[in-house]
Design a protein around this motif. Structure first.
Motif, PDB file in Angstrom:
ATOM      1  N   ASP A  95       0.825  -1.209   0.000  1.00 55.11           N
ATOM      2  CA  ASP A  95       0.000   0.000   0.000  1.00 55.11           C
ATOM      3  C   ASP A  95       0.857   1.256   0.000  1.00 55.11           C
ATOM      4  O   ASP A  95       1.679   1.472   0.906  1.00 55.11           O
ATOM      5  CB  ASP A  95      -0.930   0.028   1.209  1.00 55.11           C
ATOM      6  CG  ASP A  95      -1.930  -1.111   1.205  1.00 55.11           C
ATOM      7  OD1 ASP A  95      -2.198  -1.654   0.109  1.00 55.11           O
ATOM      8  OD2 ASP A  95      -2.436  -1.458   2.283  1.00 55.11           O
ATOM      9  N   ALA A  96       0.662   2.106  -0.993  1.00 54.36           N
ATOM     10  CA  ALA A  96       1.461   3.320  -1.140  1.00 54.36           C
ATOM     11  C   ALA A  96       1.298   4.260   0.040  1.00 54.36           C
ATOM     12  O   ALA A  96       2.264   4.902   0.461  1.00 54.36           O
ATOM     13  CB  ALA A  96       1.091   4.042  -2.437  1.00 54.36           C
ATOM     14  N   ASP A  97       0.094   4.355   0.615  1.00 54.01           N
ATOM     15  CA  ASP A  97      -0.088   5.275   1.735  1.00 54.01           C
ATOM     16  C   ASP A  97       0.687   4.811   2.962  1.00 54.01           C
ATOM     17  O   ASP A  97       1.256   5.622   3.687  1.00 54.01           O
ATOM     18  CB  ASP A  97      -1.566   5.501   2.051  1.00 54.01           C
ATOM     19  CG  ASP A  97      -2.351   4.232   2.294  1.00 54.01           C
ATOM     20  OD1 ASP A  97      -1.809   3.122   2.149  1.00 54.01           O
ATOM     21  OD2 ASP A  97      -3.550   4.348   2.632  1.00 54.01           O
ATOM     22  N   MET A  98       0.769   3.515   3.177  1.00 55.21           N
ATOM     23  CA  MET A  98       1.552   3.020   4.312  1.00 55.21           C
ATOM     24  C   MET A  98       3.043   3.160   4.053  1.00 55.21           C
ATOM     25  O   MET A  98       3.814   3.465   4.966  1.00 55.21           O
ATOM     26  CB  MET A  98       1.164   1.580   4.629  1.00 55.21           C
ATOM     27  CG  MET A  98      -0.237   1.522   5.218  1.00 55.21           C
ATOM     28  SD  MET A  98      -0.760  -0.030   5.940  1.00 55.21           S
ATOM     29  CE  MET A  98       0.549  -0.568   6.952  1.00 55.21           C
ATOM     30  N   GLN A  99       3.477   2.983   2.817  1.00 54.48           N
ATOM     31  CA  GLN A  99       4.887   3.186   2.485  1.00 54.48           C
ATOM     32  C   GLN A  99       5.253   4.662   2.641  1.00 54.48           C
ATOM     33  O   GLN A  99       6.327   4.986   3.154  1.00 54.48           O
ATOM     34  CB  GLN A  99       5.167   2.700   1.076  1.00 54.48           C
ATOM     35  CG  GLN A  99       5.050   1.200   0.952  1.00 54.48           C
ATOM     36  CD  GLN A  99       5.123   0.703  -0.476  1.00 54.48           C
ATOM     37  OE1 GLN A  99       5.061   1.487  -1.423  1.00 54.48           O
ATOM     38  NE2 GLN A  99       5.253  -0.594  -0.641  1.00 54.48           N
ATOM     39  N   ALA A 100       4.362   5.560   2.253  1.00 55.91           N
ATOM     40  CA  ALA A 100       4.602   6.997   2.430  1.00 55.91           C
ATOM     41  C   ALA A 100       4.684   7.339   3.910  1.00 55.91           C
ATOM     42  O   ALA A 100       5.534   8.135   4.324  1.00 55.91           O
ATOM     43  CB  ALA A 100       3.501   7.800   1.745  1.00 55.91           C
ATOM     44  N   ALA A 101       3.818   6.745   4.719  1.00 54.58           N
ATOM     45  CA  ALA A 101       3.857   6.986   6.166  1.00 54.58           C
ATOM     46  C   ALA A 101       5.185   6.518   6.748  1.00 54.58           C
ATOM     47  O   ALA A 101       5.753   7.164   7.637  1.00 54.58           O
ATOM     48  CB  ALA A 101       2.688   6.288   6.849  1.00 54.58           C
ATOM     49  N   LEU A 102       5.716   5.418   6.243  1.00 53.90           N
ATOM     50  CA  LEU A 102       7.001   4.927   6.722  1.00 53.90           C
ATOM     51  C   LEU A 102       8.121   5.910   6.391  1.00 53.90           C
ATOM     52  O   LEU A 102       9.023   6.121   7.194  1.00 53.90           O
ATOM     53  CB  LEU A 102       7.297   3.559   6.123  1.00 53.90           C
ATOM     54  CG  LEU A 102       8.514   2.837   6.693  1.00 53.90           C
ATOM     55  CD1 LEU A 102       8.319   2.522   8.170  1.00 53.90           C
ATOM     56  CD2 LEU A 102       8.783   1.576   5.921  1.00 53.90           C
ATOM     57  N   LEU A 103       8.049   6.552   5.230  1.00 49.11           N
ATOM     58  CA  LEU A 103       9.044   7.562   4.881  1.00 49.11           C
ATOM     59  C   LEU A 103       8.963   8.745   5.843  1.00 49.11           C
ATOM     60  O   LEU A 103       9.976   9.306   6.251  1.00 49.11           O
ATOM     61  CB  LEU A 103       8.854   8.021   3.439  1.00 49.11           C
ATOM     62  CG  LEU A 103       9.038   6.959   2.357  1.00 49.11           C
ATOM     63  CD1 LEU A 103       8.789   7.560   0.979  1.00 49.11           C
ATOM     64  CD2 LEU A 103      10.406   6.311   2.441  1.00 49.11           C
ATOM     65  N   VAL A 104       7.750   9.126   6.221  1.00 52.50           N
ATOM     66  CA  VAL A 104       7.561  10.194   7.203  1.00 52.50           C
ATOM     67  C   VAL A 104       8.120   9.758   8.556  1.00 52.50           C
ATOM     68  O   VAL A 104       8.826  10.511   9.227  1.00 52.50           O
ATOM     69  CB  VAL A 104       6.066  10.572   7.321  1.00 52.50           C
ATOM     70  CG1 VAL A 104       5.821  11.475   8.515  1.00 52.50           C
ATOM     71  CG2 VAL A 104       5.575  11.224   6.033  1.00 52.50           C
ATOM     72  N   ASN A 105       7.817   8.534   8.968  1.00 52.50           N
ATOM     73  CA  ASN A 105       8.275   8.032  10.263  1.00 52.50           C
ATOM     74  C   ASN A 105       9.793   7.983  10.363  1.00 52.50           C
ATOM     75  O   ASN A 105      10.337   7.999  11.458  1.00 52.50           O
ATOM     76  CB  ASN A 105       7.721   6.631  10.531  1.00 52.50           C
ATOM     77  CG  ASN A 105       6.274   6.648  10.938  1.00 52.50           C
ATOM     78  OD1 ASN A 105       5.661   7.689  11.047  1.00 52.50           O
ATOM     79  ND2 ASN A 105       5.724   5.474  11.148  1.00 52.50           N
ATOM     80  N   ASN A 106      10.453   7.901   9.235  1.00 50.18           N
ATOM     81  CA  ASN A 106      11.909   7.839   9.238  1.00 50.18           C
ATOM     82  C   ASN A 106      12.553   9.199   8.973  1.00 50.18           C
ATOM     83  O   ASN A 106      13.704   9.275   8.550  1.00 50.18           O
ATOM     84  CB  ASN A 106      12.384   6.787   8.234  1.00 50.18           C
ATOM     85  CG  ASN A 106      12.269   5.405   8.831  1.00 50.18           C
ATOM     86  OD1 ASN A 106      13.154   4.959   9.534  1.00 50.18           O
ATOM     87  ND2 ASN A 106      11.158   4.732   8.598  1.00 50.18           N
ATOM     88  N   ASP A 107      11.803  10.264   9.218  1.00 52.31           N
ATOM     89  CA  ASP A 107      12.308  11.642   9.190  1.00 52.31           C
ATOM     90  C   ASP A 107      12.809  12.104   7.834  1.00 52.31           C
ATOM     91  O   ASP A 107      13.660  12.983   7.745  1.00 52.31           O
ATOM     92  CB  ASP A 107      13.424  11.836  10.231  1.00 52.31           C
ATOM     93  CG  ASP A 107      12.919  11.644  11.645  1.00 52.31           C
ATOM     94  OD1 ASP A 107      11.742  11.980  11.899  1.00 52.31           O
ATOM     95  OD2 ASP A 107      13.682  11.162  12.496  1.00 52.31           O
ATOM     96  N   LEU A 108      12.259  11.561   6.753  1.00 50.12           N
ATOM     97  CA  LEU A 108      12.590  12.068   5.436  1.00 50.12           C
ATOM     98  C   LEU A 108      11.741  13.285   5.104  1.00 50.12           C
ATOM     99  O   LEU A 108      12.086  14.071   4.220  1.00 50.12           O
ATOM    100  CB  LEU A 108      12.396  10.974   4.384  1.00 50.12           C
ATOM    101  CG  LEU A 108      13.294   9.749   4.602  1.00 50.12           C
ATOM    102  CD1 LEU A 108      12.931   8.649   3.631  1.00 50.12           C
ATOM    103  CD2 LEU A 108      14.747  10.121   4.458  1.00 50.12           C
ATOM    104  N   PHE A 109      10.650  13.425   5.821  1.00 48.76           N
ATOM    105  CA  PHE A 109       9.764  14.583   5.714  1.00 48.76           C
ATOM    106  C   PHE A 109       9.427  15.034   7.131  1.00 48.76           C
ATOM    107  O   PHE A 109       9.196  14.207   8.005  1.00 48.76           O
ATOM    108  CB  PHE A 109       8.460  14.207   4.993  1.00 48.76           C
ATOM    109  CG  PHE A 109       8.659  13.752   3.575  1.00 48.76           C
ATOM    110  CD1 PHE A 109       8.649  14.671   2.536  1.00 48.76           C
ATOM    111  CD2 PHE A 109       8.855  12.418   3.275  1.00 48.76           C
ATOM    112  CE1 PHE A 109       8.837  14.249   1.228  1.00 48.76           C
ATOM    113  CE2 PHE A 109       9.039  11.989   1.972  1.00 48.76           C
ATOM    114  CZ  PHE A 109       9.028  12.905   0.951  1.00 48.76           C
ATOM    115  N   THR A 110       9.380  16.346   7.335  1.00 48.43           N
ATOM    116  CA  THR A 110       9.058  16.906   8.638  1.00 48.43           C
ATOM    117  C   THR A 110       7.634  17.472   8.598  1.00 48.43           C
ATOM    118  O   THR A 110       7.350  18.328   7.763  1.00 48.43           O
ATOM    119  CB  THR A 110      10.038  18.042   8.994  1.00 48.43           C
ATOM    120  OG1 THR A 110      11.367  17.540   8.909  1.00 48.43           O
ATOM    121  CG2 THR A 110       9.763  18.590  10.374  1.00 48.43           C
ATOM    122  N   PRO A 111       6.749  17.018   9.492  1.00 51.19           N
ATOM    123  CA  PRO A 111       5.379  17.542   9.476  1.00 51.19           C
ATOM    124  C   PRO A 111       5.368  19.017   9.883  1.00 51.19           C
ATOM    125  O   PRO A 111       5.998  19.401  10.861  1.00 51.19           O
ATOM    126  CB  PRO A 111       4.654  16.699  10.535  1.00 51.19           C
ATOM    127  CG  PRO A 111       5.610  15.683  11.022  1.00 51.19           C
ATOM    128  CD  PRO A 111       6.964  15.995  10.489  1.00 51.19           C
TER     129      PRO A 111
END
Length: 118
Positions: A95-111
């Motif tokens: 699932d792309a949305d879960m893979q995207a969330a994993l990228l966020v969780n690994n600090d590649l993007f800052t909320p």
């Protein structure tokens, strides 16, 4: 809750997490993110490769929506990044949305705005 146990790239495969799926489903990841200005502190080869791919797509500091990250994962990233040898496919599934969330969780993007923003 920023990190869901078992959702970091450095962890062993644990199988898709119901906690992460629930957070994605309720919109906890919806919002705006800034592309990380440098690789995360806990840099492993997978995380570093992802950071290079993210910064090849977007400029450092650029603001993107979570849906932009999902679209990128769905359209472009699977061929370049989501290969079979990456352990986290066992964590997120296809699932792309879960893979995207994993990228966020690994600090590649800052909320910066939305559910995960402080």
């Amino acid at each position: 809750m920023r990190y869901v146990p078992g959702e970091l790239l450095s962890k062993d495969p644990l199988g898709p997490s119901r906690a992460l799926r629930s957070m994605v489903d309720v919109g906890a990841y919806d919002g705006e993110y800034e592309v990380a200005s440098r690789p995360p502190d806990r840099v492993g080869p997978d995380v570093l490769e992802f950071w290079h791919a993210v910064t090849a797509k977007w400029s450092v500091g650029e603001v993107v929506e979570f849906e932009d990250i999902v679209d990128w994962v769905q359209a472009e990233a699977p061929n370049a990044l989501f290969r079979e040898h990456f352990r986290f496919l066992n964590v997120t599934g296809p699932d792309a949305d879960m893979q995207a969330a994993l990228l966020v969780n690994n600090d590649l993007f800052t909320p910066i705005r939305g559910g995960l923003a402080a």
